[in-house]
Design a protein around this motif. Structure first.
Motif, PDB file in Angstrom:
ATOM      1  N   GLU A  55     -20.366 -21.196 -19.978  1.00  0.00           N
ATOM      2  CA  GLU A  55     -19.250 -20.371 -20.420  1.00  0.00           C
ATOM      3  C   GLU A  55     -18.032 -20.615 -19.535  1.00  0.00           C
ATOM      4  OE1 GLU A  55     -19.917 -16.247 -21.210  1.00  0.00           O
ATOM      5  OE2 GLU A  55     -22.055 -16.589 -21.529  1.00  0.00           O
ATOM      6  N   GLY A  56     -16.860 -20.498 -20.137  1.00  0.00           N
ATOM      7  CA  GLY A  56     -15.629 -20.673 -19.389  1.00  0.00           C
ATOM      8  C   GLY A  56     -15.364 -22.130 -19.100  1.00  0.00           C
ATOM      9  N   PRO A  57     -14.190 -22.432 -18.571  1.00  0.00           N
ATOM     10  CA  PRO A  57     -13.862 -23.822 -18.255  1.00  0.00           C
ATOM     11  C   PRO A  57     -14.583 -24.286 -16.999  1.00  0.00           C
ATOM     12  CG  PRO A  57     -12.083 -22.381 -17.549  1.00  0.00           C
ATOM     13  CD  PRO A  57     -13.069 -21.510 -18.284  1.00  0.00           C
ATOM     14  N   ALA A  58     -14.945 -25.570 -16.965  1.00  0.00           N
ATOM     15  CA  ALA A  58     -15.558 -26.131 -15.761  1.00  0.00           C
ATOM     16  C   ALA A  58     -14.533 -26.267 -14.652  1.00  0.00           C
ATOM     17  CB  ALA A  58     -16.169 -27.493 -16.068  1.00  0.00           C
ATOM     18  N   LEU A 117     -18.479 -24.645 -10.159  1.00  0.00           N
ATOM     19  CA  LEU A 117     -19.384 -25.715  -9.741  1.00  0.00           C
ATOM     20  C   LEU A 117     -20.776 -25.569 -10.355  1.00  0.00           C
ATOM     21  CD1 LEU A 117     -18.386 -26.018  -5.983  1.00  0.00           C
ATOM     22  CD2 LEU A 117     -17.643 -27.441  -7.894  1.00  0.00           C
ATOM     23  N   HIS A 118     -21.144 -24.371 -10.785  1.00  0.00           N
ATOM     24  CA  HIS A 118     -22.444 -24.169 -11.432  1.00  0.00           C
ATOM     25  C   HIS A 118     -22.427 -24.617 -12.897  1.00  0.00           C
ATOM     26  CE1 HIS A 118     -23.961 -21.638  -8.081  1.00  0.00           C
ATOM     27  NE2 HIS A 118     -22.714 -21.239  -7.990  1.00  0.00           N
ATOM     28  N   HIS A 119     -21.264 -24.894 -13.433  1.00  0.00           N
ATOM     29  CA  HIS A 119     -21.074 -25.247 -14.846  1.00  0.00           C
ATOM     30  C   HIS A 119     -21.680 -26.621 -15.131  1.00  0.00           C
ATOM     31  CE1 HIS A 119     -18.908 -26.092 -18.606  1.00  0.00           C
ATOM     32  NE2 HIS A 119     -18.463 -24.844 -18.623  1.00  0.00           N
ATOM     33  N   PRO A 120     -22.357 -26.802 -16.259  1.00  0.00           N
ATOM     34  CA  PRO A 120     -22.936 -28.120 -16.568  1.00  0.00           C
ATOM     35  C   PRO A 120     -21.892 -29.225 -16.689  1.00  0.00           C
ATOM     36  CG  PRO A 120     -23.104 -26.640 -18.457  1.00  0.00           C
ATOM     37  CD  PRO A 120     -22.710 -25.802 -17.283  1.00  0.00           C
ATOM     38  N   GLY A 121     -20.647 -28.877 -17.025  1.00  0.00           N
ATOM     39  CA  GLY A 121     -19.600 -29.881 -17.144  1.00  0.00           C
ATOM     40  C   GLY A 121     -18.908 -30.221 -15.846  1.00  0.00           C
ATOM     41  N   SER A 122     -19.341 -29.613 -14.732  1.00  0.00           N
ATOM     42  CA  SER A 122     -18.743 -29.889 -13.420  1.00  0.00           C
ATOM     43  C   SER A 122     -19.412 -31.113 -12.813  1.00  0.00           C
ATOM     44  CB  SER A 122     -18.911 -28.679 -12.491  1.00  0.00           C
ATOM     45  OG  SER A 122     -18.343 -28.932 -11.224  1.00  0.00           O
ATOM     46  N   VAL A 132     -21.964 -16.536 -11.835  1.00  0.00           N
ATOM     47  CA  VAL A 132     -22.898 -17.653 -11.730  1.00  0.00           C
ATOM     48  C   VAL A 132     -23.699 -17.798 -13.016  1.00  0.00           C
ATOM     49  CG1 VAL A 132     -24.937 -18.522 -10.533  1.00  0.00           C
ATOM     50  CG2 VAL A 132     -23.035 -17.562  -9.215  1.00  0.00           C
ATOM     51  N   SER A 133     -24.152 -16.695 -13.556  1.00  0.00           N
ATOM     52  CA  SER A 133     -24.937 -16.742 -14.792  1.00  0.00           C
ATOM     53  C   SER A 133     -24.136 -17.355 -15.927  1.00  0.00           C
ATOM     54  CB  SER A 133     -25.392 -15.327 -15.161  1.00  0.00           C
ATOM     55  OG  SER A 133     -26.068 -15.321 -16.400  1.00  0.00           O
ATOM     56  N   ARG A 134     -22.915 -16.902 -16.113  1.00  0.00           N
ATOM     57  CA  ARG A 134     -22.075 -17.434 -17.187  1.00  0.00           C
ATOM     58  C   ARG A 134     -21.732 -18.898 -16.936  1.00  0.00           C
ATOM     59  NH1 ARG A 134     -17.415 -14.470 -16.402  1.00  0.00           N
ATOM     60  NH2 ARG A 134     -16.450 -15.691 -18.056  1.00  0.00           N
ATOM     61  N   SER A 135     -21.469 -19.259 -15.675  1.00  0.00           N
ATOM     62  CA  SER A 135     -21.127 -20.652 -15.352  1.00  0.00           C
ATOM     63  C   SER A 135     -22.297 -21.577 -15.649  1.00  0.00           C
ATOM     64  CB  SER A 135     -20.714 -20.766 -13.883  1.00  0.00           C
ATOM     65  OG  SER A 135     -19.542 -20.003 -13.615  1.00  0.00           O
ATOM     66  N   GLN A 136     -23.504 -21.173 -15.242  1.00  0.00           N
ATOM     67  CA  GLN A 136     -24.687 -22.005 -15.467  1.00  0.00           C
ATOM     68  C   GLN A 136     -24.954 -22.231 -16.946  1.00  0.00           C
ATOM     69  OE1 GLN A 136     -27.398 -20.998 -11.496  1.00  0.00           O
ATOM     70  NE2 GLN A 136     -27.739 -19.841 -13.360  1.00  0.00           N
ATOM     71  N   SER A 137     -24.580 -21.265 -17.779  1.00  0.00           N
ATOM     72  CA  SER A 137     -24.797 -21.400 -19.219  1.00  0.00           C
ATOM     73  C   SER A 137     -23.663 -22.143 -19.911  1.00  0.00           C
ATOM     74  CB  SER A 137     -24.977 -20.022 -19.852  1.00  0.00           C
ATOM     75  OG  SER A 137     -23.777 -19.270 -19.768  1.00  0.00           O
ATOM     76  N   LEU A 176     -14.300 -44.186 -15.111  1.00  0.00           N
ATOM     77  CA  LEU A 176     -14.601 -42.774 -14.965  1.00  0.00           C
ATOM     78  C   LEU A 176     -15.812 -42.642 -14.044  1.00  0.00           C
ATOM     79  CD1 LEU A 176     -14.176 -41.762 -18.703  1.00  0.00           C
ATOM     80  CD2 LEU A 176     -12.612 -41.208 -16.828  1.00  0.00           C
ATOM     81  N   ARG A 177     -15.920 -41.500 -13.376  1.00  0.00           N
ATOM     82  CA  ARG A 177     -16.973 -41.325 -12.363  1.00  0.00           C
ATOM     83  C   ARG A 177     -17.525 -39.911 -12.469  1.00  0.00           C
ATOM     84  NH1 ARG A 177     -16.413 -39.175  -7.166  1.00  0.00           N
ATOM     85  NH2 ARG A 177     -17.867 -39.905  -5.559  1.00  0.00           N
ATOM     86  N   ILE A 178     -18.841 -39.817 -12.514  1.00  0.00           N
ATOM     87  CA  ILE A 178     -19.483 -38.513 -12.505  1.00  0.00           C
ATOM     88  C   ILE A 178     -20.415 -38.415 -11.297  1.00  0.00           C
ATOM     89  CG2 ILE A 178     -19.325 -38.223 -15.007  1.00  0.00           C
ATOM     90  CD1 ILE A 178     -22.254 -38.901 -15.241  1.00  0.00           C
ATOM     91  N   VAL A 179     -20.497 -37.216 -10.760  1.00  0.00           N
ATOM     92  CA  VAL A 179     -21.412 -36.910  -9.662  1.00  0.00           C
ATOM     93  C   VAL A 179     -22.295 -35.767 -10.141  1.00  0.00           C
ATOM     94  CG1 VAL A 179     -21.629 -36.321  -7.226  1.00  0.00           C
ATOM     95  CG2 VAL A 179     -19.580 -37.515  -8.032  1.00  0.00           C
ATOM     96  N   VAL A 180     -23.573 -36.036 -10.280  1.00  0.00           N
ATOM     97  CA  VAL A 180     -24.505 -35.046 -10.809  1.00  0.00           C
ATOM     98  C   VAL A 180     -24.885 -34.094  -9.684  1.00  0.00           C
ATOM     99  CG1 VAL A 180     -26.669 -34.682 -12.029  1.00  0.00           C
ATOM    100  CG2 VAL A 180     -25.379 -36.802 -12.393  1.00  0.00           C
ATOM    101  N   MET A 181     -24.358 -32.873  -9.734  1.00  0.00           N
ATOM    102  CA  MET A 181     -24.617 -31.891  -8.686  1.00  0.00           C
ATOM    103  C   MET A 181     -25.211 -30.597  -9.231  1.00  0.00           C
ATOM    104  SD  MET A 181     -23.639 -33.490  -5.928  1.00  0.00           S
ATOM    105  CE  MET A 181     -23.306 -32.374  -4.576  1.00  0.00           C
ATOM    106  N   SER A 182     -24.690 -30.111 -10.345  1.00  0.00           N
ATOM    107  CA  SER A 182     -25.167 -28.842 -10.899  1.00  0.00           C
ATOM    108  C   SER A 182     -26.532 -29.021 -11.556  1.00  0.00           C
ATOM    109  CB  SER A 182     -24.176 -28.303 -11.934  1.00  0.00           C
ATOM    110  OG  SER A 182     -24.736 -27.198 -12.617  1.00  0.00           O
ATOM    111  N   PRO A 183     -27.485 -28.136 -11.254  1.00  0.00           N
ATOM    112  CA  PRO A 183     -28.781 -28.202 -11.938  1.00  0.00           C
ATOM    113  C   PRO A 183     -28.669 -27.982 -13.444  1.00  0.00           C
ATOM    114  CG  PRO A 183     -28.945 -26.868  -9.940  1.00  0.00           C
ATOM    115  CD  PRO A 183     -27.481 -27.120 -10.177  1.00  0.00           C
ATOM    116  N   SER A 184     -27.535 -27.455 -13.904  1.00  0.00           N
ATOM    117  CA  SER A 184     -27.370 -27.158 -15.324  1.00  0.00           C
ATOM    118  C   SER A 184     -26.939 -28.376 -16.137  1.00  0.00           C
ATOM    119  CB  SER A 184     -26.336 -26.040 -15.499  1.00  0.00           C
ATOM    120  OG  SER A 184     -26.729 -24.865 -14.827  1.00  0.00           O
TER     121      SER A 184
END
Length: 467
Positions: free
Chosen positions: A35-38, A81-86, A28-33, A442-450
């Motif tokens: 890191e890694g693919p969304a 899902l915690h990733h900012p690009g998700s 979760v920590s790495r995803s929120q920052s 294109l469509r985005i849904v803002v869900m992640s707080p990041s």
């Protein structure tokens, strides 16, 4: 080495749980920052081999250390899902309290549609349902509801309740062939599916007039009703969106409710995504008229940061919900005058303690805390609209009312699909797409707080580089 299933070895459980907590916290920590693919969309056969699934099933023998190795490989192949690009789908980065609820349920396994199988969870669900009813403007015992494993089951339950009210004999005698349901063609696919499952048939789904952004045009409802009547059908319900799945825009519930009252139609509101705006004082106005509905679907696993699944179907008249199901089973249904069991109003028998996840989120963050999250995602979507609209070459077809935003780069529809595919392949951003008025966006849904302003700037930069 094969291990025979028996009582828990507590030392093994504690070791495995400690490994899981450490790895999930890091994940979760790495995803929120960022890191890694969304998003991860590796071929299934490749994933199967990497996780060594066939051998694991055949041989067994996993212990805490092997579990740790497997979990690490599994987490590397997930969508973050915690990733900012998700930003692709209406699925939240679940909050920590609901994750704890899933952990507890995995250990105690208390299905709770019957009190004696899960008394604490049943008490929590009843309390959570009462809270949701109050937010709508309804009160118990005059109104009622139940949690289900997803909005699709909730929509089906509402359609069965509407059918039972219009044709009480349908459960025993079958469904008359002349019934119909009015709904926008853009309604969530589970609405049309529910109409068919309820025995009305696909032809019973009568589309109502909408504008180019998928909102119902109240002045055209009479036309849809007349088309149904001219086809020899009896409309029993009308479905409105709060909000539309594709655009995130809200229907005019007050005008639609007035039409339904005039023509004695059951008004069902699919508020799976957007009903959570009831918790935000600045956005509650989007749901004006909701208290006049006959039924409402409201998913906690969308905007209330609850892990899947936790959806509710709420009815204004409590008697309508048990009418959806009529069955006998001597091993489950007892002749108690005031049974607290809820099995008579739910499709599921072995029903998970869904309310515990929402309850813990509420107990941790408070009603205001969840309302602030909803408001923040809506506010960010509005801000992202301004960022996108100001960038040359980009176009937004509307200003968002919720956290769902559509846009495009250029005007070529095929190019939007190509852009999405390239973004997914890169892994940094995960977007969806939708057709509006025959054009692809294109469509985005803002869900992640990041997900922040800088995320959107990077997204637009990435789209420009691909073009």
């Amino acid at each position: 080495m094969e291990r025979v299933a028996g009582p828990w070895v507590l030392e093994e459980f504690e070791q495995a749980a400690e490994i899981a907590i450490e790895q999930l916290g890091d994940y979760v920590s790495r995803s929120q920052s960022g890191e890694g693919p969304a998003v991860n969309r590796a071929p299934l056969d490749e994933t199967e081999q990497a996780l060594d699934l066939r051998r694991q099933i055949r041989d067994g023998g996993m212990g805490p250390q092997e579990f740790g190795d497997f979990l690490a490989a599994y987490l590397e192949r997930t969508t973050r899902l915690h990733h900012p690009g998700s930003m692709a789908h209406q699925v939240p980065a679940p909050d920590m309290p609901s994750a704890l609820a899933d952990f507890v349920h995995g250990a105690i396994n208390n299905p709770m549609a019957i009190q004696e199988m899960g008394a604490a969870a049943l008490a929590i669900e009843r309390t959570v349902i009462e809270w949701m009813l109050e937010k709508v403007g309804w009160r118990t015992p005059e109104s009622d509801g139940v949690l289900t494993h997803g909005g699709s089951l909730a929509n089906l339950t509402a359609m069965l309740a509407a059918r039972a009210r219009a044709v009480p004999s349908a459960w025993a005698d079958g469904v008359p062939g002349d019934l119909a349901v009015l709904a926008p063609a853009s309604a969530h696919y589970s609405v049309a599916r529910s109409v068919a499952i309820a025995g009305l048939g696909q032809a019973a789904f009568i589309p109502v007039g909408t504008d180019e952004l998928e909102r119902i045009r109240p002045e055209m409802l009479g036309d849809a009703l007349q088309r149904a009547v001219s086809a020899g059908r009896r409309p029993i319900a009308l479905v409105a969106d709060a909000c539309a799945t594709g655009t995130g825009l809200y229907d005019d519930l007050t005008a639609i409710a007035a039409f339904c009252r005039e023509h004695e139609l059951w008004l069902h509101v699919d508020g799976a995504h957007g009903a959570s705006a009831l918790l935000s004082p600045r956005h509650r106005h989007l749901l004006e008229g909701i208290e006049q509905a006959d039924s409402l679907v409201w998913d906690a696993h969308k905007m209330l940061r609850t892990s899947a699944l936790c959806a509710s179907v709420l009815v204004r008249r409590a008697r309508d919900l048990p009418g959806a199901f009529q069955q006998e089973a001597s091993y489950l249904f007892y002749e108690a005058d005031a049974s607290p069991d809820i099995i008579d109003r739910a499709i599921e028998c072995t029903k998970a303690p869904l309310g515990v996840k929402l309850f813990l989120n509420l107990a941790w963050r408070g009603e205001a805390g969840l309302g602030d999250y909803v408001a923040d995602t809506y506010d960010r979507a509005a801000r992202f609209h301004d960022i996108i609209a100001a960038r040359p070459g980009f176009e937004c077809p509307y200003r968002p009312e919720s956290n769902i935003l559509c846009f495009r780069y250029g005007t070529d529809s095929q190019r939007q699909l190509e852009i999405r595919e390239l973004l997914i392949q890169s892994g940094e951003f995960h977007l969806s797409s939708v057709e509006l008025g025959g054009a692809r966006y294109l469509r985005i849904v803002v869900m992640s707080p990041s997900t922040d302003d800088a995320t959107i700037e990077r997204l637009l930069d990435a789209i420009e580089r691909q073009s």
